[in-house]
Design an enzyme around this catalytic site. Structure first.
Site, PDB file in Angstrom:
ATOM      1  N   THR A  73       0.837  -1.204   0.000  1.00 17.47           N
ATOM      2  CA  THR A  73       0.000   0.000   0.000  1.00 17.47           C
ATOM      3  C   THR A  73       0.868   1.249   0.000  1.00 17.47           C
ATOM      4  O   THR A  73       0.661   2.167  -0.801  1.00 17.47           O
ATOM      5  CB  THR A  73      -0.945  -0.015   1.225  1.00 17.47           C
ATOM      6  OG1 THR A  73      -1.790  -1.156   1.104  1.00 17.47           O
ATOM      7  CG2 THR A  73      -1.793   1.239   1.303  1.00 17.47           C
ATOM      8  N   ASN A 152      -5.149  -9.551  -7.892  1.00 18.51           N
ATOM      9  CA  ASN A 152      -5.244 -10.284  -6.626  1.00 18.51           C
ATOM     10  C   ASN A 152      -6.539 -11.058  -6.466  1.00 18.51           C
ATOM     11  O   ASN A 152      -6.617 -11.983  -5.665  1.00 18.51           O
ATOM     12  CB  ASN A 152      -5.081  -9.325  -5.441  1.00 18.51           C
ATOM     13  CG  ASN A 152      -5.977  -8.107  -5.538  1.00 18.51           C
ATOM     14  OD1 ASN A 152      -6.011  -7.431  -6.559  1.00 18.51           O
ATOM     15  ND2 ASN A 152      -6.710  -7.824  -4.486  1.00 18.51           N
ATOM     16  N   GLN A 181       1.351  -9.214  -6.290  1.00 20.31           N
ATOM     17  CA  GLN A 181       0.885 -10.602  -6.432  1.00 20.31           C
ATOM     18  C   GLN A 181       1.731 -11.415  -7.408  1.00 20.31           C
ATOM     19  O   GLN A 181       1.528 -12.622  -7.529  1.00 20.31           O
ATOM     20  CB  GLN A 181      -0.587 -10.634  -6.889  1.00 20.31           C
ATOM     21  CG  GLN A 181      -1.577 -10.137  -5.853  1.00 20.31           C
ATOM     22  CD  GLN A 181      -1.748 -11.075  -4.661  1.00 20.31           C
ATOM     23  OE1 GLN A 181      -1.335 -12.239  -4.690  1.00 20.31           O
ATOM     24  NE2 GLN A 181      -2.350 -10.581  -3.605  1.00 20.31           N
ATOM     25  N   SER A 202       5.414  -6.349  -1.803  1.00 16.77           N
ATOM     26  CA  SER A 202       5.003  -6.470  -0.405  1.00 16.77           C
ATOM     27  C   SER A 202       5.632  -7.716   0.217  1.00 16.77           C
ATOM     28  O   SER A 202       5.554  -8.810  -0.364  1.00 16.77           O
ATOM     29  CB  SER A 202       3.476  -6.576  -0.352  1.00 16.77           C
ATOM     30  OG  SER A 202       3.066  -6.895   0.953  1.00 16.77           O
ATOM     31  N   GLY A 203       6.224  -7.578   1.400  1.00 18.59           N
ATOM     32  CA  GLY A 203       6.900  -8.707   2.044  1.00 18.59           C
ATOM     33  C   GLY A 203       5.970  -9.822   2.486  1.00 18.59           C
ATOM     34  O   GLY A 203       6.283 -11.002   2.362  1.00 18.59           O
ATOM     35  N   HIS A 204       4.773  -9.447   2.975  1.00 16.51           N
ATOM     36  CA  HIS A 204       3.938 -10.491   3.585  1.00 16.51           C
ATOM     37  C   HIS A 204       3.224 -11.376   2.573  1.00 16.51           C
ATOM     38  O   HIS A 204       2.596 -12.365   2.938  1.00 16.51           O
ATOM     39  CB  HIS A 204       2.943  -9.885   4.594  1.00 16.51           C
ATOM     40  CG  HIS A 204       1.787  -9.145   4.005  1.00 16.51           C
ATOM     41  ND1 HIS A 204       0.553  -9.726   3.854  1.00 16.51           N
ATOM     42  CD2 HIS A 204       1.667  -7.884   3.546  1.00 16.51           C
ATOM     43  CE1 HIS A 204      -0.289  -8.823   3.336  1.00 16.51           C
ATOM     44  NE2 HIS A 204       0.369  -7.698   3.150  1.00 16.51           N
ATOM     45  N   THR A 240      13.837   6.095  10.918  1.00 12.18           N
ATOM     46  CA  THR A 240      14.865   5.066  11.125  1.00 12.18           C
ATOM     47  C   THR A 240      14.485   3.816  10.350  1.00 12.18           C
ATOM     48  O   THR A 240      13.363   3.314  10.482  1.00 12.18           O
ATOM     49  CB  THR A 240      14.981   4.747  12.635  1.00 12.18           C
ATOM     50  OG1 THR A 240      15.312   5.967  13.295  1.00 12.18           O
ATOM     51  CG2 THR A 240      16.042   3.694  12.906  1.00 12.18           C
ATOM     52  N   CYS A 327      -9.716  -7.556   1.156  1.00 14.54           N
ATOM     53  CA  CYS A 327     -10.212  -6.178   1.322  1.00 14.54           C
ATOM     54  C   CYS A 327     -11.713  -6.113   1.123  1.00 14.54           C
ATOM     55  O   CYS A 327     -12.394  -5.346   1.777  1.00 14.54           O
ATOM     56  CB  CYS A 327      -9.581  -5.238   0.309  1.00 14.54           C
ATOM     57  SG  CYS A 327      -7.825  -5.221   0.373  1.00 14.54           S
TER      58      CYS A 327
HETATM   59  C1  LIG Z   1      -2.234  -6.419  -5.863  1.00 14.76           C
HETATM   60  C2  LIG Z   1      -2.030  -5.849  -4.497  1.00 14.76           C
HETATM   61  N1  LIG Z   1      -1.484  -4.637  -4.371  1.00 14.76           N
HETATM   62  C3  LIG Z   1      -1.264  -4.075  -3.159  1.00 14.76           C
HETATM   63  C4  LIG Z   1      -1.600  -4.728  -2.009  1.00 14.76           C
HETATM   64  C5  LIG Z   1      -1.341  -4.080  -0.675  1.00 14.76           C
HETATM   65  O1  LIG Z   1      -0.215  -4.651  -0.058  1.00 14.76           O
HETATM   66  P1  LIG Z   1       0.006  -4.522   1.538  1.00 14.76           P
HETATM   67  O2  LIG Z   1      -0.969  -5.431   2.191  1.00 14.76           O
HETATM   68  O3  LIG Z   1       1.427  -4.951   1.728  1.00 14.76           O
HETATM   69  O4  LIG Z   1      -0.192  -3.096   1.891  1.00 14.76           O
HETATM   70  C6  LIG Z   1      -2.199  -6.005  -2.086  1.00 14.76           C
HETATM   71  C7  LIG Z   1      -2.624  -6.718  -0.862  1.00 14.76           C
HETATM   72  O5  LIG Z   1      -3.587  -7.442  -0.858  1.00 14.76           O
HETATM   73  C8  LIG Z   1      -2.405  -6.580  -3.362  1.00 14.76           C
HETATM   74  O6  LIG Z   1      -2.942  -7.791  -3.502  1.00 14.76           O
END
Ligand SMILES: Cc1ncc(COP(=O)(O)O)c(C=O)c1O
Length: 385
Positions: A73, A152, A181, A202-204, A240, A327
């Site tokens: 994000t 996604n 994704q 995105s790391g997670h 930091t 979401c």
């Molecule tokens: C295509 C896409 N972009 C951006 C994001 C947002 O990433 P984050 O959860 O790391 O903020 C997501 C998360 O679902 C995603 O699927």
């Protein structure tokens, strides 16, 4: 729910043990501020630089163009606001697609309020944009094009390299690609002059940690700092730097890329197996994903049901799946991606997304298929009503 079979890896993934070990070790030993000039600070900074180089190598970027962020994000917001607001001397026209993640679409809405002109590219039945429409809509005063690599909600892959050629041939626009994704699942890199200019990671989503991400550039560009303060991260994002998160992300990225082919083969097989079963339900099920899309996502809809009913029925049997996206799963309105696909009305509410990850096994998929058969049988009365 600890024994549950988790098939919601597009929402988030469980961090790998190796990644958590790295995170813990860096917290234990290299906790000094990387901006400090003492020996411990220098050590922490060296580690941070190495993490930056590892990510840069994967992306074929220069490490000075790799910025650590808090996630997808932030990377999307920073790229979109940064590029748009720094290029108004060229124009105020922006292109994106109608199926982007909310972190892109909401940023676009904000820019619209500030006087930017946003146009949205449509998708076809497979969820893919049209390069002809891109060609028709791009203008000399287009300053930014933002298109996601893999969607996604349904896994559609966008032709980002072909799009990049068109964008660079016809405009001076910066091409931002949300690869949240696709990174670790498809080859993602800066491809000479014709590919993306800017990537969000995105790391997670790659078995790394929540609160970690990357924004990378093909080359330095006109851009304003978006968090001001001590001038960290090349003066663009002060604060930091979270060295343990950055090092853990680099590790997760390296591991994801190393075994990408092997995993993709496995996911594709699972996707095909489940699709074959879904097809056996005939008109009761509509499959949104296709085998040309990303291998880790399979999205389908059950006629006349809501996604929530199916999720709950599966959860009772120990299977965790999602509605079209994490979401939108708490909202009652149909997701913008499902709307953009123009599904028939009776398929709009029952969309389910399953997404595979590194911890899934053949046994998980076998169990999922059994539970799917059971749930479809139980809900048959509802579907046929
Ligand atoms: C295509 C896409 N972009 C951006 C994001 C947002 O990433 P984050 O959860 O790391 O903020 C997501 C998360 O679902 C995603 O699927």
């Amino acid at each position: 729910m600890n024994k549950a079979i988790y098939l919601d890896n597009s929402a988030t993934t469980k961090p790998l043990q190796e990644v958590m070990q790295t995170f813990m070790a860096v917290n234990e030993q290299y906790y000094a501020n990387p901006a400090s000039i003492h020996a411990m600070g220098v050590e922490a900074n060296d580690l941070l630089m190495r993490a930056r180089e590892q990510v840069a190598d994967i992306l074929q970027a220069e490490s000075k163009n790799v910025l650590f962020t808090s996630g997808g994000t932030e990377s999307n917001n920073a790229a979109i606001f940064g590029v748009a607001r720094s290029n108004t001397h060229i124009g105020k026209h922006i292109l994106t697609s109608e199926i982007e993640h909310p972190s892109v679409l909401e940023a676009m809405k904000q820019l619209e309020k500030e006087g930017f002109e946003i146009e949205y590219l449509h998708i076809d039945k497979r969820g893919v944009i049209s390069l002809e429409e891109l060609r028709a809509k791009i203008r000399k005063d287009t300053i930014l094009v933002s298109i996601m690599h893999v969607n996604n909600e349904m896994g559609a892959i966008q032709p980002i390299f072909d799009a990049g050629s068109i964008i660079h041939e016809m405009s001076r626009a910066v091409f931002h690609v949300d690869v949240v994704q696709s990174f670790g699942k498809l080859a993602v890199f800066f491809k000479g002059e014709n590919g993306p200019d800017c990537l969000s990671i995105s790391g997670h989503k790659i078995h790394g940690l929540k609160g970690s991400g990357v924004l990378a550039f093909r080359k330095p560009m006109r851009w304003q700092p978006y968090v001001v303060g001590g001038g960290q991260e090349f003066g663009l994002r002060s604060g930091t730097v979270a060295v343990p998160q950055a090092v853990a992300l680099a590790k997760a990225a390296r591991l994801a890329v190393e075994i990408m082919e092997e995993r993709t083969k496995k996911y594709r097989q699972w996707q095909a197996d489940i699709c074959a079963q879904l097809q056996s339900y005939g008109e009761a099920v509509h499959i949104l994903s296709n085998l040309q899309g990303a291998a880790h996502i399979l999205s389908f809809s059950v006629r006349d049901l809501t996604g929530e009913i199916i999720i709950n029925a599966m959860q009772k049997q120990g299977i965790i799946v999602s509605t079209s996206s994490a979401c939108s799963s708490k909202q009652t309105k149909t997701s913008h991606v499902v709307e953009a696909l123009h599904l028939e009305e009776h398929y709009k509410k029952g969309v389910i997304r399953i997404s595979f990850g590194a911890h899934n096994t053949n046994e998980d998929i076998k169990k999922f298929k059994q539970v799917l058969a059971k749930v479809m049988m139980e809900l048959k009365g509802e579907i046929d009503k």
